[in-house]
Design a protein around this motif. Structure first.
Motif, PDB file in Angstrom:
ATOM      1  N   ARG A 338      44.893  50.292  24.312  1.00  0.00           N
ATOM      2  CA  ARG A 338      44.626  49.381  25.420  1.00  0.00           C
ATOM      3  C   ARG A 338      45.339  49.910  26.656  1.00  0.00           C
ATOM      4  O   ARG A 338      46.494  50.345  26.597  1.00  0.00           O
ATOM      5  CB  ARG A 338      45.126  47.964  25.105  1.00  0.00           C
ATOM      6  CG  ARG A 338      44.437  47.332  23.915  1.00  0.00           C
ATOM      7  CD  ARG A 338      45.108  46.023  23.555  1.00  0.00           C
ATOM      8  NE  ARG A 338      44.939  45.030  24.603  1.00  0.00           N
ATOM      9  CZ  ARG A 338      43.895  44.211  24.684  1.00  0.00           C
ATOM     10  NH1 ARG A 338      42.925  44.299  23.813  1.00  0.00           N
ATOM     11  NH2 ARG A 338      43.823  43.309  25.639  1.00  0.00           N
ATOM     12  N   GLY A 339      44.645  49.881  27.774  1.00  0.00           N
ATOM     13  CA  GLY A 339      45.224  50.381  28.999  1.00  0.00           C
ATOM     14  C   GLY A 339      46.171  49.367  29.610  1.00  0.00           C
ATOM     15  O   GLY A 339      46.497  48.342  29.020  1.00  0.00           O
ATOM     16  N   MET A 360      40.180  56.180  33.254  1.00  0.00           N
ATOM     17  CA  MET A 360      40.487  55.011  34.080  1.00  0.00           C
ATOM     18  C   MET A 360      39.476  53.883  33.843  1.00  0.00           C
ATOM     19  O   MET A 360      39.790  52.702  33.982  1.00  0.00           O
ATOM     20  CB  MET A 360      40.492  55.418  35.550  1.00  0.00           C
ATOM     21  CG  MET A 360      41.084  54.380  36.468  1.00  0.00           C
ATOM     22  SD  MET A 360      41.281  55.039  38.129  1.00  0.00           S
ATOM     23  CE  MET A 360      41.815  53.552  38.962  1.00  0.00           C
ATOM     24  N   GLY A 361      38.260  54.252  33.479  1.00  0.00           N
ATOM     25  CA  GLY A 361      37.259  53.245  33.187  1.00  0.00           C
ATOM     26  C   GLY A 361      37.525  52.461  31.934  1.00  0.00           C
ATOM     27  O   GLY A 361      36.856  51.465  31.652  1.00  0.00           O
ATOM     28  N   ASN A 362      38.527  52.889  31.151  1.00  0.00           N
ATOM     29  CA  ASN A 362      38.855  52.194  29.902  1.00  0.00           C
ATOM     30  C   ASN A 362      39.929  51.141  30.083  1.00  0.00           C
ATOM     31  O   ASN A 362      40.343  50.527  29.098  1.00  0.00           O
ATOM     32  CB  ASN A 362      39.309  53.215  28.852  1.00  0.00           C
ATOM     33  CG  ASN A 362      38.197  54.174  28.465  1.00  0.00           C
ATOM     34  OD1 ASN A 362      37.036  53.790  28.434  1.00  0.00           O
ATOM     35  ND2 ASN A 362      38.554  55.423  28.184  1.00  0.00           N
ATOM     36  N   PHE A 363      40.413  50.936  31.310  1.00  0.00           N
ATOM     37  CA  PHE A 363      41.421  49.916  31.541  1.00  0.00           C
ATOM     38  C   PHE A 363      40.839  48.559  31.153  1.00  0.00           C
ATOM     39  O   PHE A 363      39.820  48.127  31.686  1.00  0.00           O
ATOM     40  CB  PHE A 363      41.848  49.903  33.003  1.00  0.00           C
ATOM     41  CG  PHE A 363      42.792  51.026  33.374  1.00  0.00           C
ATOM     42  CD1 PHE A 363      43.037  52.069  32.492  1.00  0.00           C
ATOM     43  CD2 PHE A 363      43.430  51.033  34.594  1.00  0.00           C
ATOM     44  CE1 PHE A 363      43.893  53.101  32.820  1.00  0.00           C
ATOM     45  CE2 PHE A 363      44.292  52.065  34.938  1.00  0.00           C
ATOM     46  CZ  PHE A 363      44.522  53.104  34.047  1.00  0.00           C
ATOM     47  N   LEU A 385      31.688  52.978  36.051  1.00  0.00           N
ATOM     48  CA  LEU A 385      30.668  52.069  36.552  1.00  0.00           C
ATOM     49  C   LEU A 385      30.506  50.828  35.682  1.00  0.00           C
ATOM     50  O   LEU A 385      29.528  50.096  35.828  1.00  0.00           O
ATOM     51  CB  LEU A 385      29.325  52.796  36.660  1.00  0.00           C
ATOM     52  CG  LEU A 385      29.214  53.784  37.826  1.00  0.00           C
ATOM     53  CD1 LEU A 385      27.850  54.434  37.840  1.00  0.00           C
ATOM     54  CD2 LEU A 385      29.495  53.104  39.154  1.00  0.00           C
ATOM     55  N   SER A 386      31.453  50.599  34.793  1.00  0.00           N
ATOM     56  CA  SER A 386      31.457  49.356  34.030  1.00  0.00           C
ATOM     57  C   SER A 386      32.422  48.345  34.616  1.00  0.00           C
ATOM     58  O   SER A 386      32.506  47.217  34.142  1.00  0.00           O
ATOM     59  CB  SER A 386      31.845  49.635  32.569  1.00  0.00           C
ATOM     60  OG  SER A 386      33.183  50.114  32.484  1.00  0.00           O
ATOM     61  N   ILE A 387      33.156  48.746  35.663  1.00  0.00           N
ATOM     62  CA  ILE A 387      34.091  47.836  36.320  1.00  0.00           C
ATOM     63  C   ILE A 387      33.302  46.814  37.133  1.00  0.00           C
ATOM     64  O   ILE A 387      32.339  47.147  37.824  1.00  0.00           O
ATOM     65  CB  ILE A 387      35.064  48.632  37.204  1.00  0.00           C
ATOM     66  CG1 ILE A 387      35.917  49.560  36.336  1.00  0.00           C
ATOM     67  CG2 ILE A 387      35.952  47.700  38.014  1.00  0.00           C
ATOM     68  CD1 ILE A 387      36.825  50.483  37.113  1.00  0.00           C
ATOM     69  N   GLU A 388      33.727  45.588  37.081  1.00  0.00           N
ATOM     70  CA  GLU A 388      32.956  44.482  37.654  1.00  0.00           C
ATOM     71  C   GLU A 388      32.699  44.641  39.146  1.00  0.00           C
ATOM     72  O   GLU A 388      31.600  44.407  39.630  1.00  0.00           O
ATOM     73  CB  GLU A 388      33.705  43.171  37.392  1.00  0.00           C
ATOM     74  CG  GLU A 388      32.952  41.927  37.819  1.00  0.00           C
ATOM     75  CD  GLU A 388      33.669  40.670  37.380  1.00  0.00           C
ATOM     76  OE1 GLU A 388      33.510  39.636  38.040  1.00  0.00           O
ATOM     77  OE2 GLU A 388      34.398  40.736  36.369  1.00  0.00           O
TER      78      GLU A 388
END
Length: 782
Positions: A338-339, A360-363, A385-388
């Protein structure tokens, strides 16, 4: 409580003599509180009628409720003066958000109350009423137990030379029009929370204020006029400080922070000042509880230090001069399950560079990241591109866009002003939660893919301008029911304008862009039923606004719209394409649209008269097309029209009268239309033949399709006659002047001989070389 009761309070509620607690908080109850039955509840200890619709003045018999300790009448429509007497055991009074008015005086707040009342009262909230004028502390002279005083939102002044008998723990005076720190604070030594935000206090923060109150936990001086270099602040001076807000002032120079062994700081806001220098390393390394940090809109510089970002929830460093890479700020978490817990990261408008780490996208908790206007480069991963809420605009990212997205809650994606290539992924248009998609000013190509998802349900902004997109404008765009801004300009779209675009709302459906306020630590008054633990009261309002910036070209310039402004702006831009055909008449049904740009295309036909129904339009640009006919005279009814251009078309007839907004448009709005007439173009209109140019244009359209095409037969006749006349004139001239005749013959002969000998010499040399070549070949063969 909160059950949406309406009307007045039933009489039976006032009858139980043993009633101790009556809470009707946040309903729709109304009427007057002048009810004698209320005053008969001798055993009542808590009365909460907050956030209803009660009106009139307060009952004069409240002092009969001798057991009452808690009174909340906030959020009503009560008027008049505050009663002259109160219940003897009352500890908590909240009369905020009403309509009490008049100057604070002894007659407004009790001066002759029983002694035990004066010693027991701890909390008074009179904020957001209509009080104004001088506040006399004599009326609080005997309130020795008073711990919290809230006067925000009243236009008041304070008398000088008075020493209070109480020692406050909490003083909140937001938006009171103060121009200096109240003098009585010099005698306060137990303050834990002080809020003087949104006033006009100027000068430096006085040393005595901090030195006298070593137990201060919350200090909010936001939005004042404090200036100069800030004195050294740290745990030695403020050992218990947890929330410090100095935003929106005029502080300058270095931020001096001296850290002791036990830094309790949890939130720090220094934004919107003129601080410079580097951020103290001690602040970032020693304050291990610091989770909310905002340094935006300053002049901090240097490389972003390596520090333990795992503890941060909200980090806002935008609009400074920081340098370095994300790798120096973010350690590698790719090996962790987990980030970090960081939720909000804003590094926009700095000098950062390098690539974004793929992990960074895994945070796990990150739902807002803004890297706008830096020097980042490289490709972007599908995880990012999965960040809200994602803003990577105005950088140097390149390559194709990811073709697969696994985020289920995407709301905003802004990739404007980069170097992305390739086509728009179909998956990107199938994200049902997406509200903002800005891909403008890139190098994308191909057609707009067909949409097969529920994308049309939520999208508010779609900006694809200034790319290399082509093909037809797809009809599925007409299903974007909530769209406010649609920009397809500066591409290579062809074909006609879809007639169904009139179905788009463009502001008719009043959805809203919300401003995210992520943390607000103001505790509602209902939590103070028990005054135990009162010292933990916290007034620090540390919020992070989702300042999504949308750029849209209108009124001859690119304008930026933020947050709530997006609720009131709507526009359609199809300019600078290769669109053909006529303008759909039904576009006149876009009643709420503010900007419409169809310029620089190949549109024909007339300007639809239905455009006079665009009652809210502010900018209408139809220039650089092949439009014909007259300008509809009813357009002068458009009262909000600021920019209007039909320049460089084939329009004819009289320009609408110079009335209303049309009196502000100059000749450049009409230039390039030779058949237009009126004072705007300094061409008089002939009433008898004002229609003739239009008629001629239309008749030529019927024959050849374009008014500027030339009659071929007439051209050949004119050319032949002109040639014969020129030839005969030349012969006559030479006959009359023999000298010129001889000279012409002489020069002609010289030219002929020169050409002869030049050609002869070239041919002779070529022949000689050819013969030599034949001899060589023959000798080699034989």
């Amino acid at each position: 409580m909160g059950n949406e009761f309406t009307g007045s309070i039933p009489e039976y509620m006032w009858t139980p003599p043993s009633l101790k607690v009556l809470s009707l908080y946040r309903n729709k109850l109304n009427g007057s509180l002048q009810n004698q039955s209320l005053c008969g509840l001798k055993g009542l200890q808590e009365l909460d009628l907050g956030h209803n619709e009660f009106g009139g003045s307060l009952p004069q018999c409240l002092d009969n409720l001798t057991s009452l300790t808690f009174l909340d009448l906030s959020g009503n429509q009560l008027t008049g003066h505050i009663p002259s007497s109160w219940p003897a055991n009352l500890k908590f009074i909240d009369l905020s958000y009403n309509r009490f008015e008049g100057i604070f005086s002894v007659k407004n707040i009790p001066s002759s109350s029983p002694a035990n009342f004066k010693s027991s009262l701890k909390f008074i909230d009179l904020s957001n009423n209509l009080f104004e004028g001088l506040f006399s502390f004599n009326l609080l002279a005997n309130y020795s137990s008073l711990e919290a005083l809230i006067l925000s939102g009243n236009n008041i002044t304070f008398e000088t030379g008075w020493i209070p008998s109480f020692q406050l723990k909490v003083l909140i005076m937001q938006s009171c029009g103060l121009d200096s720190i109240p003098e009585f604070l010099f005698h306060q030594f137990k303050l834990e929370a002080l809020d003087l935000s949104h006033n006009k206090v100027k000068g430096r923060i006085p040393n005595w204020l901090l030195e006298n109150n070593g137990g201060l936990q919350t200090l909010n001086l936001e939005n004042n006029s404090f200036n100069g270099q800030l004195q050294e602040i740290g745990t030695k001076m403020l050992p218990n400080m947890r929330y410090l807000n100095l935003a929106r002032n005029y502080f300058q120079g270095d931020f001096l922070f001296a850290v002791g062994d036990d830094c309790k700081l949890m939130a720090l806001d220094l934004s919107h000042n003129n601080f410079s220098g580097e951020v103290p390393k001690e602040l970032l390394s020693s304050c291990i509880f610091l989770t909310h940090l905002r340094l935006s809109y300053n002049n901090f510089h240097g490389q972003i230090m390596v520090f333990n970002i795992t503890r941060f929830d909200y980090l806002q460093l935008n609009d400074n001069q920081f340098e370095g890479t994300l790798a120096s700020l973010l350690p590698n978490f790719s090996h962790q399950m987990r980030g970090p817990r960081i939720q909000w990261l804003d590094l926009s408008n700095n000098r950062l560079h390098g690539e974004i780490p793929h992990w960074m996208g895994n945070f796990t908790y990150l739902y807002y990241i803004n890297l706008h206007n830096n020097f980042f480069k490289g490709h972007i991963s599908r995880e990012l591109l999965s960040i809200e809420n994602l803003d990577l605009s105005h950088n140097y990212f390149s390559g194709p866009l990811p073709s697969f997205f696994h985020g289920n809650y995407l709301e905003q994606i802004n990739l404007q002003g980069n170097r992305f290539i390739g086509s728009i992924p179909e998956a990107l248009l199938n994200i049902s939660t997406l509200k903002v998609l800005d891909l403008s000013n890139n190098e994308l190509s191909g057609t707009i893919p067909n949409n097969t998802g529920e994308f049309q349900n939520d999208l508010r902004v779609l900006l694809l301008g200034e790319n290399h997109l082509s093909g037809l404008i797809p009809n599925w765009l007409c299903q974007l029911n909530d769209i406010n801004l649609l920009d397809l300009s500066r591409n290579s779209f062809s074909g006609s304008i879809p007639h169904c675009l009139h179905n788009l709302s463009f502001g008719r459906e009043k959805g809203s862009f919300s401003t995210l306020s992520l943390i607000s630590n103001k505790v509602p008054s209902s939590l103070f039923r028990s005054m135990e633990g009162f010292s933990s009261f916290d007034t620090f309002d540390f919020h992070f606004d989702n300042e999504e910036e949308i750029e849209f070209f209108t009124k001859y310039r690119t304008s930026t719209y933020k947050n709530k402004a997006l609720n009131y702006m709507s526009g359609l831009d199809l300019s600078a394409n290769s669109l053909t055909g006529e303008i759909p008449f039904k576009l006149g049904e876009l009643y709420q649209i503010h900007a419409l740009n169809l310029s620089h295309n190949q549109l024909i036909g007339s300007i639809p008269r239905s455009f006079s129904n665009l009652s809210q339009i502010e900018s209408l640009d139809l220039s650089y097309n092949n439009l014909s006919g007259e300008i509809p005279s009813k357009l002068i009814d458009l009262n909000f029209l600021e920019v209007f251009s039909v320049a460089h078309n084939n329009l004819s007839g009289k320009i609408p009268d110079m009335k209303g907004q049309f009196s502000t448009f100059e000749s450049n709005s009409y230039e390039g239309n030779p058949f237009l007439c009126g004072p705007q173009v300094e061409r008089k209109c002939n009433d008898n033949n004002v229609e003739s140019p239009s008629s001629q244009v239309e008749s030529r359209h019927e024959v050849s399709g374009k008014w500027y095409e030339i009659d071929r037969g007439a051209f050949l006749v004119c050319f032949s006659v002109t040639f014969i006349i020129f030839f005969l004139a030349a012969i006559t001239f030479l006959y009359i002047l023999p000298h010129w005749q001889q000279s012409l013959i002489h020069h002609s002969r010289e030219y002929m001989f020169s050409c002869y000998y030049f050609s002869y010499d070239i041919l002779r040399k070529s022949f000689t070389r050819f013969v030599s070549l034949i001899d060589v070949i023959s000798s080699q063969i034989f």
